[in-house]
Design a protein around this motif. Structure first.
Motif, PDB file in Angstrom:
ATOM      1  N   GLU A  19       0.881  -1.236  -0.016  1.00  0.00           N
ATOM      2  CA  GLU A  19      -0.308  -0.086  -0.058  1.00  0.00           C
ATOM      3  C   GLU A  19       0.616   1.255  -0.020  1.00  0.00           C
ATOM      4  OE1 GLU A  19      -3.173   2.484  -0.353  1.00  0.00           O
ATOM      5  OE2 GLU A  19      -3.206   0.661  -0.067  1.00  0.00           O
ATOM      6  N   GLU A  20       1.464   1.154   0.805  1.00  0.00           N
ATOM      7  CA  GLU A  20       3.064   2.478   0.838  1.00  0.00           C
ATOM      8  C   GLU A  20       3.462   3.304  -0.810  1.00  0.00           C
ATOM      9  OE1 GLU A  20       5.767   2.245   3.401  1.00  0.00           O
ATOM     10  OE2 GLU A  20       5.194   2.944   5.193  1.00  0.00           O
ATOM     11  N   ILE A  21       3.202   1.813  -1.737  1.00  0.00           N
ATOM     12  CA  ILE A  21       3.528   1.741  -3.109  1.00  0.00           C
ATOM     13  C   ILE A  21       2.380   2.703  -3.591  1.00  0.00           C
ATOM     14  CG2 ILE A  21       4.512   1.205  -5.292  1.00  0.00           C
ATOM     15  CD1 ILE A  21       5.233  -1.508  -3.581  1.00  0.00           C
ATOM     16  N   ARG A  22       1.549   2.476  -3.581  1.00  0.00           N
ATOM     17  CA  ARG A  22       0.089   3.313  -4.314  1.00  0.00           C
ATOM     18  C   ARG A  22       0.467   4.404  -3.524  1.00  0.00           C
ATOM     19  NH1 ARG A  22      -2.561  -2.395  -3.073  1.00  0.00           N
ATOM     20  NH2 ARG A  22      -3.100  -2.751  -5.727  1.00  0.00           N
ATOM     21  N   GLN A  23       0.822   4.794  -1.826  1.00  0.00           N
ATOM     22  CA  GLN A  23       1.195   6.251  -1.488  1.00  0.00           C
ATOM     23  C   GLN A  23       1.891   7.125  -2.577  1.00  0.00           C
ATOM     24  OE1 GLN A  23      -1.966   7.284   0.170  1.00  0.00           O
ATOM     25  NE2 GLN A  23      -2.907   5.152   0.071  1.00  0.00           N
ATOM     26  N   SER A  24       3.615   6.382  -2.361  1.00  0.00           N
ATOM     27  CA  SER A  24       4.462   6.869  -3.393  1.00  0.00           C
ATOM     28  C   SER A  24       4.082   7.590  -4.524  1.00  0.00           C
ATOM     29  CB  SER A  24       5.201   5.985  -2.836  1.00  0.00           C
ATOM     30  OG  SER A  24       6.072   6.109  -1.259  1.00  0.00           O
ATOM     31  N   LEU A  25       3.193   6.669  -5.110  1.00  0.00           N
ATOM     32  CA  LEU A  25       2.512   6.728  -6.928  1.00  0.00           C
ATOM     33  C   LEU A  25       2.075   8.247  -6.901  1.00  0.00           C
ATOM     34  CD1 LEU A  25       2.107   2.946  -7.300  1.00  0.00           C
ATOM     35  CD2 LEU A  25       4.210   4.912  -8.542  1.00  0.00           C
ATOM     36  N   ARG A  26       1.194   8.343  -5.894  1.00  0.00           N
ATOM     37  CA  ARG A  26      -0.049   9.663  -5.359  1.00  0.00           C
ATOM     38  C   ARG A  26       1.187  10.558  -5.273  1.00  0.00           C
ATOM     39  NH1 ARG A  26      -4.242   9.866  -0.411  1.00  0.00           N
ATOM     40  NH2 ARG A  26      -5.206  11.541  -0.771  1.00  0.00           N
ATOM     41  N   ILE A  27       1.655  10.650  -4.453  1.00  0.00           N
ATOM     42  CA  ILE A  27       2.591  11.610  -4.209  1.00  0.00           C
ATOM     43  C   ILE A  27       3.202  12.147  -5.411  1.00  0.00           C
ATOM     44  CG2 ILE A  27       4.679  12.504  -2.788  1.00  0.00           C
ATOM     45  CD1 ILE A  27       4.160  10.280  -0.226  1.00  0.00           C
ATOM     46  N   LEU A  28       4.210  10.951  -5.975  1.00  0.00           N
ATOM     47  CA  LEU A  28       4.725  11.644  -7.122  1.00  0.00           C
ATOM     48  C   LEU A  28       3.849  12.163  -8.461  1.00  0.00           C
ATOM     49  CD1 LEU A  28       7.245   8.744  -8.522  1.00  0.00           C
ATOM     50  CD2 LEU A  28       7.918  10.309  -7.651  1.00  0.00           C
ATOM     51  N   GLU A  29       2.141  11.683  -8.090  1.00  0.00           N
ATOM     52  CA  GLU A  29       2.114  12.564  -9.283  1.00  0.00           C
ATOM     53  C   GLU A  29       1.846  13.733  -8.785  1.00  0.00           C
ATOM     54  OE1 GLU A  29      -1.498  10.595 -11.766  1.00  0.00           O
ATOM     55  OE2 GLU A  29      -2.286  10.809 -10.097  1.00  0.00           O
ATOM     56  N   GLN A  30       1.267  14.605  -7.610  1.00  0.00           N
ATOM     57  CA  GLN A  30       1.042  15.523  -6.884  1.00  0.00           C
ATOM     58  C   GLN A  30       2.631  16.119  -7.348  1.00  0.00           C
ATOM     59  OE1 GLN A  30      -1.062  15.793  -3.242  1.00  0.00           O
ATOM     60  NE2 GLN A  30      -0.929  13.234  -3.643  1.00  0.00           N
ATOM     61  N   CYS A  31       3.554  15.229  -7.010  1.00  0.00           N
ATOM     62  CA  CYS A  31       5.365  16.743  -7.277  1.00  0.00           C
ATOM     63  C   CYS A  31       5.026  16.925  -8.596  1.00  0.00           C
ATOM     64  CB  CYS A  31       6.165  15.663  -6.490  1.00  0.00           C
ATOM     65  SG  CYS A  31       5.821  15.372  -5.170  1.00  0.00           S
ATOM     66  N   ALA A  32       4.609  15.525  -9.482  1.00  0.00           N
ATOM     67  CA  ALA A  32       4.732  15.995 -11.042  1.00  0.00           C
ATOM     68  C   ALA A  32       4.186  17.536 -11.934  1.00  0.00           C
ATOM     69  CB  ALA A  32       4.861  15.092 -11.740  1.00  0.00           C
ATOM     70  N   ASP A  33       3.127  17.426 -10.934  1.00  0.00           N
ATOM     71  CA  ASP A  33       2.039  18.682 -11.271  1.00  0.00           C
ATOM     72  C   ASP A  33       2.754  20.035 -11.166  1.00  0.00           C
ATOM     73  OD1 ASP A  33       0.311  17.172 -12.613  1.00  0.00           O
ATOM     74  OD2 ASP A  33      -0.994  16.681 -11.304  1.00  0.00           O
ATOM     75  N   LYS A  34       3.456  20.357  -9.836  1.00  0.00           N
ATOM     76  CA  LYS A  34       3.393  20.992  -8.772  1.00  0.00           C
ATOM     77  C   LYS A  34       4.798  22.100  -8.779  1.00  0.00           C
ATOM     78  CE  LYS A  34       0.466  19.322  -4.296  1.00  0.00           C
ATOM     79  NZ  LYS A  34      -0.306  21.442  -4.429  1.00  0.00           N
ATOM     80  N   ILE A  35       5.524  20.581  -9.582  1.00  0.00           N
ATOM     81  CA  ILE A  35       7.105  20.929  -9.915  1.00  0.00           C
ATOM     82  C   ILE A  35       6.774  22.578 -10.437  1.00  0.00           C
ATOM     83  CG2 ILE A  35       7.597  19.420 -10.963  1.00  0.00           C
ATOM     84  CD1 ILE A  35      10.061  19.786  -9.671  1.00  0.00           C
ATOM     85  N   LYS A  36       7.706  23.241 -10.215  1.00  0.00           N
ATOM     86  CA  LYS A  36       8.289  24.417 -11.655  1.00  0.00           C
ATOM     87  C   LYS A  36       9.447  25.146 -12.512  1.00  0.00           C
ATOM     88  CE  LYS A  36       3.413  25.697 -12.127  1.00  0.00           C
ATOM     89  NZ  LYS A  36       3.693  24.561 -11.090  1.00  0.00           N
ATOM     90  N   PRO A  37       9.883  25.581 -13.197  1.00  0.00           N
ATOM     91  CA  PRO A  37      10.537  25.292 -13.501  1.00  0.00           C
ATOM     92  C   PRO A  37      11.117  26.603 -12.585  1.00  0.00           C
ATOM     93  CG  PRO A  37       9.480  25.833 -15.449  1.00  0.00           C
ATOM     94  CD  PRO A  37       8.739  25.076 -14.822  1.00  0.00           C
ATOM     95  N   GLY A  38      13.146  26.696 -12.631  1.00  0.00           N
ATOM     96  CA  GLY A  38      13.857  27.424 -11.783  1.00  0.00           C
ATOM     97  C   GLY A  38      14.784  27.206 -11.304  1.00  0.00           C
ATOM     98  N   PRO A  39      15.373  27.834 -10.277  1.00  0.00           N
ATOM     99  CA  PRO A  39      16.845  27.400 -10.050  1.00  0.00           C
ATOM    100  C   PRO A  39      16.775  25.964  -9.239  1.00  0.00           C
ATOM    101  CG  PRO A  39      16.796  29.220  -9.147  1.00  0.00           C
ATOM    102  CD  PRO A  39      15.570  28.806 -10.000  1.00  0.00           C
ATOM    103  N   ILE A  40      17.881  25.285  -9.063  1.00  0.00           N
ATOM    104  CA  ILE A  40      18.199  24.157  -8.667  1.00  0.00           C
ATOM    105  C   ILE A  40      19.951  24.185  -7.642  1.00  0.00           C
ATOM    106  CG2 ILE A  40      17.437  22.392 -10.404  1.00  0.00           C
ATOM    107  CD1 ILE A  40      20.546  21.951 -10.902  1.00  0.00           C
TER     108      ILE A  40
END
Length: 418
Positions: free
Chosen positions: A290-311
């Motif tokens: 189940e933690e794999i499923r939750q990590s996939l859920r987090i990844l999807e949200q991160c991919a939507d929220k990440i924006k271009p910028g300095p690293i």
């Protein structure tokens, strides 16, 4: 009438004077059936150079003790003899199944000492790296645990998804397993253009595979017989042995540092913390799945929220100069030379930074005396605590159940033998 005990002389091919005799009672053919055996350190199911000395009655483990140290590499001492930058590569070799989490946690520990706040894009990238690493670690754990118990096909289902995850990691840093991706105050490279979309596509494919793996094994009758009620470690036992992560949550301890001590941007994403109640091999498997499923859920949200910028944080103490500056300016060349040859000074102080790693609480404790190397460095690896509970966990179990229990707590020898 009971037959009299007869004398039997055993001829071992030695001179007559060296023959010896033992007493044999025909009514007690086998005598004491107990024996002491070594399980490991070279046995394949011991998951590294681990050793258990067990006293058996038949196949039942009556008592035992565990040993480790066969691959000791003095990592903490190396941390006091390498610069803060040089030590990044050593963090990979702790839990090498999820090296990116080690990279991220160590970088955060040094940044905390230096008072650095990394850019927003860097934080999102680190979160995505950590969750990809968590998924690969869990896929290895539940897959190999199934292989140890005879379910080879189950491992192969997750193998392909793990290879795809390594390909995503490779696009970030050029490495698949030992990554060394983070830097103090930044990252080795930015993610290539379109990487976030590739991650989302991988998330979609992996969800389908996880559902298929779930149908294949979770309700399987043979799997239930091999795992339900096996290797039980109660909530009280977990607290006594300082268990953390999925092993503790499988016994009903509701704690996850991502939720309870949020770092990075975990407070801005939605996820659930799966909790078991029986603390057996089956619950440890179910929690990780189940933690794999939750990590996939987090990844999807991160991919939507990440924006271009300095690293990179713009701090000359840690900012590695760009190649064009190194090649074309004297200042850039000197800065580059000093950074890699002598390192950078970290203000005096101490910090302990923890993160919810794939197997539990991973922590780095650093004491600085305003030098480019740590005065003291200590690592809290969850495997150290989990392995110590194995004796209690398998007492009274069969040898085959020891194999199931060890695989379910996911001991990584590189993290155990620091």
């Amino acid at each position: 009438m009971k037959q009299e005990t007869e004398q039997r002389t055993l001829d071992l091919g030695l001179p007559d004077s060296e023959h010896y005799s033992v007493e044999h009672d025909p009514d007690d053919l086998w005598g004491d059936s107990q024996m002491i055996i070594n399980i490991g350190p070279t046995h394949p199911v011991m998951h590294g150079a681990l050793r258990m000395v067990a006293k058996l009655s038949g196949e039942t483990i009556e008592s035992s003790y565990c040993e480790f140290g066969y691959t000791h590499r003095a990592k903490e001492k190396l941390g006091e003899n390498r610069t803060y930058h040089q030590f990044i590569v050593y963090t990979d070799r702790l839990n090498y199944c999820s090296a990116l989490i080690n990279n991220v946690t160590y970088a955060m520990a040094v940044e905390r000492l230096m008072g650095l706040e990394v850019p927003e894009r860097t934080v999102w990238l680190r979160m995505m790296c950590a969750e990809i690493a968590r998924i690969t670690d869990h896929l290895i754990c539940i897959g190999i645990n199934a292989v140890d118990l005879g379910a080879l096909s189950y491992f192969l289902y997750g193998f392909h998804q793990r290879e795809e995850a390594y390909t995503l990691i490779e696009k970030l840093c050029g490495a698949r397993l030992t990554t060394s991706y983070t830097r103090i105050g930044g990252m080795m490279n930015d993610a290539p253009e379109g990487w976030e979309k590739e991650v989302k596509a991988w998330v979609g494919r992996t969800r389908k595979v996880i559902d298929e793996m779930d149908r294949l094994l979770t309700a399987n009758r043979i799997w239930h017989r091999r795992t339900v009620g096996v290797g039980v470690f109660t909530k009280e036992d977990c607290l006594k042995y300082s268990y953390s992560g999925p092993n503790a949550r499988a016994a009903g301890i509701d704690i996850d540092l991502r939720r309870d001590q949020p770092c990075m941007f975990y407070k801005d994403v939605q996820f659930e913390v799966p909790i078991g109640k029986n603390g057996d091999v089956y619950d440890r498997y179910a929690v990780r799945l189940e933690e794999i499923r939750q990590s996939l859920r987090i990844l999807e949200q991160c991919a939507d929220k990440i924006k271009p910028g300095p690293i990179w944080v713009e701090d000359k103490r840690v900012r590695i100069p760009e190649k064009h500056a190194v090649y074309n300016t004297m200042e850039g060349l000197i800065h580059h030379f000093k950074f890699f040859m002598t390192g950078f000074d970290v203000p005096a102080g101490e910090a302990y930074t923890t993160f919810e790693a794939a197997n539990g609480e991973l922590g780095f404790y650093i004491v600085s005396k305003e030098a480019p190397r740590a005065h003291r460095l200590r690592i809290r690896g969850p495997s150290m605590f989990h392995y110590q509970g194995l004796d209690t966990m398998v007492q009274g179990e069969k040898i085959a159940d020891l194999v199931a229990a060890l695989g379910s707590i996911n001991i990584i020898a590189g993290e155990l033998d620091r």
